[in-house]
Design an enzyme around this catalytic site. Sequence first.
Site, PDB file in Angstrom:
ATOM      1  N   GLY A  17       0.141   2.440  -1.084  1.00  0.00           N
ATOM      2  CA  GLY A  17       1.121   1.426  -0.706  1.00  0.00           C
ATOM      3  C   GLY A  17       1.642   0.603  -1.874  1.00  0.00           C
ATOM      4  O   GLY A  17       2.256  -0.438  -1.676  1.00  0.00           O
ATOM      5  N   ASN A  25      -0.006   9.502   8.001  1.00  0.00           N
ATOM      6  CA  ASN A  25      -0.873   8.443   8.532  1.00  0.00           C
ATOM      7  C   ASN A  25       0.013   7.238   8.797  1.00  0.00           C
ATOM      8  O   ASN A  25       0.415   6.544   7.872  1.00  0.00           O
ATOM      9  CB  ASN A  25      -1.965   8.114   7.503  1.00  0.00           C
ATOM     10  CG  ASN A  25      -2.811   6.919   7.922  1.00  0.00           C
ATOM     11  OD1 ASN A  25      -2.717   6.445   9.055  1.00  0.00           O
ATOM     12  ND2 ASN A  25      -3.639   6.430   7.005  1.00  0.00           N
ATOM     13  N   GLU A  43      -7.583   9.745  -2.164  1.00  0.00           N
ATOM     14  CA  GLU A  43      -6.597   8.658  -2.187  1.00  0.00           C
ATOM     15  C   GLU A  43      -7.108   7.531  -3.075  1.00  0.00           C
ATOM     16  O   GLU A  43      -7.906   6.697  -2.622  1.00  0.00           O
ATOM     17  CB  GLU A  43      -6.390   8.098  -0.781  1.00  0.00           C
ATOM     18  CG  GLU A  43      -5.907   9.097   0.236  1.00  0.00           C
ATOM     19  CD  GLU A  43      -5.232   8.411   1.420  1.00  0.00           C
ATOM     20  OE1 GLU A  43      -4.055   8.696   1.648  1.00  0.00           O
ATOM     21  OE2 GLU A  43      -5.866   7.583   2.092  1.00  0.00           O
ATOM     22  N   GLU A  53      -8.856   1.776   3.826  1.00  0.00           N
ATOM     23  CA  GLU A  53      -8.579   0.515   4.541  1.00  0.00           C
ATOM     24  C   GLU A  53      -9.690   0.227   5.550  1.00  0.00           C
ATOM     25  O   GLU A  53     -10.074  -0.926   5.752  1.00  0.00           O
ATOM     26  CB  GLU A  53      -7.195   0.592   5.216  1.00  0.00           C
ATOM     27  CG  GLU A  53      -6.083   0.487   4.180  1.00  0.00           C
ATOM     28  CD  GLU A  53      -4.793   1.183   4.555  1.00  0.00           C
ATOM     29  OE1 GLU A  53      -4.612   1.558   5.724  1.00  0.00           O
ATOM     30  OE2 GLU A  53      -3.961   1.371   3.647  1.00  0.00           O
ATOM     31  N   LYS A  78      -0.707   4.529  10.165  1.00  0.00           N
ATOM     32  CA  LYS A  78      -1.425   3.245  10.130  1.00  0.00           C
ATOM     33  C   LYS A  78      -1.031   2.417  11.366  1.00  0.00           C
ATOM     34  O   LYS A  78      -0.772   2.999  12.421  1.00  0.00           O
ATOM     35  CB  LYS A  78      -1.169   2.524   8.800  1.00  0.00           C
ATOM     36  CG  LYS A  78      -1.470   3.462   7.606  1.00  0.00           C
ATOM     37  CD  LYS A  78      -1.502   2.785   6.278  1.00  0.00           C
ATOM     38  CE  LYS A  78      -1.801   3.829   5.188  1.00  0.00           C
ATOM     39  NZ  LYS A  78      -1.928   3.237   3.861  1.00  0.00           N
ATOM     40  N   SER A 107       1.176   6.654  -2.296  1.00  0.00           N
ATOM     41  CA  SER A 107       2.570   6.562  -2.731  1.00  0.00           C
ATOM     42  C   SER A 107       3.236   7.924  -2.905  1.00  0.00           C
ATOM     43  O   SER A 107       4.019   8.130  -3.838  1.00  0.00           O
ATOM     44  CB  SER A 107       2.672   5.722  -4.017  1.00  0.00           C
ATOM     45  OG  SER A 107       2.209   4.396  -3.770  1.00  0.00           O
ATOM     46  N   HIS A 155     -10.953   6.224   5.931  1.00  0.00           N
ATOM     47  CA  HIS A 155      -9.832   5.733   5.119  1.00  0.00           C
ATOM     48  C   HIS A 155     -10.275   4.475   4.360  1.00  0.00           C
ATOM     49  O   HIS A 155     -11.042   3.668   4.882  1.00  0.00           O
ATOM     50  CB  HIS A 155      -8.629   5.435   6.009  1.00  0.00           C
ATOM     51  CG  HIS A 155      -7.384   5.203   5.217  1.00  0.00           C
ATOM     52  ND1 HIS A 155      -7.121   3.998   4.594  1.00  0.00           N
ATOM     53  CD2 HIS A 155      -6.359   6.029   4.908  1.00  0.00           C
ATOM     54  CE1 HIS A 155      -5.967   4.108   3.948  1.00  0.00           C
ATOM     55  NE2 HIS A 155      -5.483   5.316   4.120  1.00  0.00           N
TER      56      HIS A 155
HETATM   57  P1  13P Z   1       1.090   5.260   1.139  1.00  0.00           P
HETATM   58  O1  13P Z   1       1.664   6.653   1.188  1.00  0.00           O
HETATM   59  O2  13P Z   1       1.883   4.262   1.926  1.00  0.00           O
HETATM   60  O3  13P Z   1       0.785   4.847  -0.257  1.00  0.00           O
HETATM   61  O4  13P Z   1      -0.320   5.333   1.921  1.00  0.00           O
HETATM   62  C1  13P Z   1      -1.220   6.319   1.572  1.00  0.00           C
HETATM   63  C2  13P Z   1      -2.310   6.340   2.577  1.00  0.00           C
HETATM   64  O5  13P Z   1      -3.135   5.453   2.634  1.00  0.00           O
HETATM   65  C3  13P Z   1      -2.336   7.462   3.518  1.00  0.00           C
HETATM   66  O6  13P Z   1      -3.534   7.483   4.224  1.00  0.00           O
END
Ligand code: 13P
Length: 252
Positions: free
Chosen positions: A172, A9, A166, A96, A11, A213, A94
């Site tokens: 992150g 992903n 997640e 976010e 982003k 992560s 997601h």
């Molecule tokens: P990270 O791998 O950067 O922690 O992000 C995970 C994520 O949100 C994947 O959709």
Amino acid sequence: MRTPIIAGNWKMNKTAVAAVEFVREIRHELQNIKGIDRVVCPPFLAIPAVYEVLQATNIGVGAQNMYFAEKGAYTGEVAPDMLTPFCQYVILGHSERRALFGETDEGVNKKVHAALAHGLTPIICVGESLTQNEGGETQVFVSGQVKAALAGLTAEQTATCVIAYEPIWAIGTGKSASAAAAGSIIGLSVRGAVAEMFGEHTAQQVRIQYGGSVTEDNIADYMAHPDIDGALVGGASLKPSFVQLVQNAIVN
Ligand code: 13P
């Protein structure tokens, strides 16, 4: 047997030009890794160009979001059939998007229905906040999200979905959930919720990823857990070492 699936992903990272440069760099090595589905999810504007580079490979392309309506007065949104020429997958719900853009369980459910109706495989994201985790609410909250996202689907449709667990506190932050903890939530609250709704047979077919992560150094720990079928990778999917991460995902 479930085929493992690792999805990147990206982003809101990489212009179309940077995206093309990146997939050109990794495609040969990535397509030579067997026995695992590999997917990249670029930002919308990079999707057609990435598709061009990857179309002759077995590397999948996914979008990071989609609207559920067919077309119309929805300024700024992208419809399912705008994605289908380029994508096989779409990430939905997601954390976010839920936290920053007001996505609800109901909206995610509508998007899941729309994706399946258009032949797109949804990667449905669920996961609890740190407060919920510390308050012992993870199991109830996550299974609730799973049930809401899958409401109204048939068992056959559900079997084709990918679900990504997640935990928000692990995204992150570099603070990944342990493989044992993630595997346990995935088994009990994600696969368990699917089993409650559609029976054990369907639950055993659904592929469930861990996300938060994930790196080339910890991916093997997750993959070794029998309930974890892959990963949804953020930051570590933006670098050429994503190839090594996918390679390290092949255990036994
Ligand atoms: P990270 O791998 O950067 O922690 O992000 C995970 C994520 O949100 C994947 O959709």
